[in-house]
Scaffold this active site. Structure first.
Site, PDB file in Angstrom:
ATOM      1  N   LYS A 166       5.037   2.688  11.941  1.00 41.02           N
ATOM      2  CA  LYS A 166       3.826   2.066  12.487  1.00 41.02           C
ATOM      3  C   LYS A 166       4.205   0.883  13.365  1.00 41.02           C
ATOM      4  CE  LYS A 166       1.304  -0.735  10.010  1.00 41.02           C
ATOM      5  NZ  LYS A 166       1.268  -2.009  10.795  1.00 41.02           N
ATOM      6  N   SER A 184      -2.174  -0.443   6.633  1.00 43.74           N
ATOM      7  CA  SER A 184      -1.683  -1.778   6.961  1.00 43.74           C
ATOM      8  C   SER A 184      -2.267  -2.779   5.990  1.00 43.74           C
ATOM      9  CB  SER A 184      -2.083  -2.160   8.387  1.00 43.74           C
ATOM     10  OG  SER A 184      -1.805  -3.525   8.650  1.00 43.74           O
ATOM     11  N   SER A 185      -1.480  -3.788   5.630  1.00 45.48           N
ATOM     12  CA  SER A 185      -2.002  -4.854   4.774  1.00 45.48           C
ATOM     13  C   SER A 185      -3.181  -5.553   5.433  1.00 45.48           C
ATOM     14  CB  SER A 185      -0.891  -5.863   4.473  1.00 45.48           C
ATOM     15  OG  SER A 185       0.164  -5.251   3.758  1.00 45.48           O
ATOM     16  N   ARG A 186      -3.191  -5.596   6.760  1.00 41.09           N
ATOM     17  CA  ARG A 186      -4.264  -6.292   7.472  1.00 41.09           C
ATOM     18  C   ARG A 186      -5.574  -5.506   7.498  1.00 41.09           C
ATOM     19  NH1 ARG A 186       0.318  -8.469  10.484  1.00 41.09           N
ATOM     20  NH2 ARG A 186       0.201 -10.750  10.412  1.00 41.09           N
ATOM     21  N   HIS A 191       3.959   1.367   2.291  1.00 40.14           N
ATOM     22  CA  HIS A 191       5.154   0.681   1.794  1.00 40.14           C
ATOM     23  C   HIS A 191       5.856   1.518   0.719  1.00 40.14           C
ATOM     24  CE1 HIS A 191       2.759  -3.042   3.000  1.00 40.14           C
ATOM     25  NE2 HIS A 191       3.901  -3.223   3.641  1.00 40.14           N
ATOM     26  N   HIS A 247       0.869  -1.184   0.000  1.00 41.53           N
ATOM     27  CA  HIS A 247       0.000   0.000   0.000  1.00 41.53           C
ATOM     28  C   HIS A 247       0.900   1.225   0.000  1.00 41.53           C
ATOM     29  CE1 HIS A 247       1.073   0.139   4.231  1.00 41.53           C
ATOM     30  NE2 HIS A 247       0.543  -1.055   4.426  1.00 41.53           N
TER      31      HIS A 247
END
Length: 284
Positions: free
Chosen positions: A151, A187-189, A37, A34
Site C-alpha cells: 500500500k 490503513s490505521s488512518r 499488518h 489491522h
C-alpha cells in the site's frame, strides 16, 4: 511472545537466535494493527524461523501539523493480535530509547530523488524520517528478511533502494495491499473517517482501477487520465494531493523502457489522508 522495550534486551535476544542458527524475520510497524499488518507477520513467519515485530510511532517522520499526537496507540490489542499470529518478539521502544540525544542532532539517512516526489513533495522530510528509523531498526534487529506492505508503494521502493545502495544484507519482501470488502485499502488512518465519509472512501481505489482499465484499453494520454481521475475524486468529495502514472521502478515519468506502470494516488477525505496504488504491465 516476549515484549521488550530496550535495545540491549532486543540485541541479546537476536544474538541468542543467531547462535541457534535461526533465520530472523522483521516487521516494522507503528502499531494500531489491522489485518494488513498481520498479513505481514504471517508472511514473515512463512519465510523465517523467528519473527520480531516493532511498534514505534516515529516522531521523526511526522511534519508540523500532522497527526503525531492523535495517532492511535493500541498496544494491548496489538500484542494480543501478534501473539495469536505466533509472533515471537514485539519491540516497543520509547522515543528516548530510539533517540537518546534528541532528534535535532540525529544522524539521518536520505534516499535522493525517490524521496522527493509524490508523498515526499507534499510531506517534506517524511521519508528521511522513515529511512532513518528503519536503518536504526535494521541495525538493531539485523534481520535476514524484512516485510513491508505494498500500500505504501513509494515507501517500499525507497526502502529497497536504501538497502541496495547501502549494501545491507537484508531481503525486502513486499506483501499485496490488504483491502476491506468494498476495496478500501486497510490503513490505521481509516479509523479517522466519519460514518458519512467511510462509504465514499472506496472511490479512491475505484478511480485507480478505472485508470488502469483505460491504460490496458490502449489510452496513453497519461496527463489526460490523471486530470480526469483528479476531477472524479473531487466530484466524490476528495481533495486530491496527487494522482500519478509512473514507472514503478523509478517513480519517474513513463518512457518507452518502462516495464511496469504504477498508478499512485493520495487524497484527503475530510481530515483523513488516504493513499493507494495499483500496477500493470504496459500493453504492447
Amino acid at each position: 511472545m516476549q515484549t521488550v522495550t530496550s535495545i540491549k534486551a532486543l540485541q541479546n535476544i537476536v544474538k541468542q537466535q543467531r547462535l541457534a542458527g535461526k533465520k530472523i524475520g522483521f516487521v516494522p510497524t507503528m502499531g494500531n494493527l489491522h489485518d494488513g499488518h498481520l498479513s505481514l507477520v504471517r508472511k514473515a513467519k512463512e519465510l523465517s524461523e523467528f519473527v520480531i515485530t516493532s511498534i514505534f510511532v516515529n516522531p521523526l517522520q511526522f511534519g508540523a501539523g500532522e497527526d503525531l499526537d492523535n495517532y492511535p496507540r493500541t498496544l494491548d490489542a496489538d500484542s494480543q493480535q501478534l501473539e495469536a499470529q505466533g509472533n515471537d518478539v514485539v519491540f516497543v521502544p520509547t522515543v528516548a530509547e530510539m533517540y537518546p540525544r534528541g532528534m535535532a542532532t540525529q544522524t539521518q539517512v536520505s534516499v535522493p530523488e525517490l524521496s522527493e516526489t509524490l508523498c515526499g513533495a507534499s510531506r517534506p522530510g517524511h521519508f528521511d524520517g522513515v529511512t532513518t528509523v528503519v536503518t536504526k531498526l535494521f541495525n538493531m534487529v539485523q534481520p535476514d528478511i524484512a516485510v513491508f506492505g505494498e500500500k505504501d508503494f513509494q515507501q517500499l521502493s525507497i526502502i529497497r533502494k536504501m538497502v541496495d545502495d547501502l549494501c545491507m544484507p537484508i531481503e525486502i519482501i513486499g506483501v499485496p495491499t490488504g483491502r476491506a470488502a468494498d476495496g478500501l485499502a486497510l490503513s490505521s488512518r481509516n479509523g479517522y473517517l466519519t460514518a458519512e465519509e467511510r462509504p465514499i472512501a472506496p472511490e479512491l481505489n475505484k478511480t485507480l482501477q478505472a485508470c488502469k482499465e483505460a491504460i490496458l484499453g490502449g489510452d496513453t494520454d497519461f496527463a489526460g487520465l490523471e486530470a480526469r481521475a483528479n476531477a472524479r475524486l473531487e466530484a466524490a468529495g476528495f481533495k486530491p494531493d496527487y494522482f500519478a502514472i509512473r514507472d514503478s521502478s523509478t517513480l519517474a515519468e513513463i518512457t518507452a523502457q518502462t516495464q511496469e506502470i504504477a498508478i499512485l494516488a493520495a487524497a484527503r477525505l475530510g481530515a483523513t489522508r488516504l493513499i493507494d496504488n495499483t500496477r500493470l504491465t504496459p500493453p504492447k
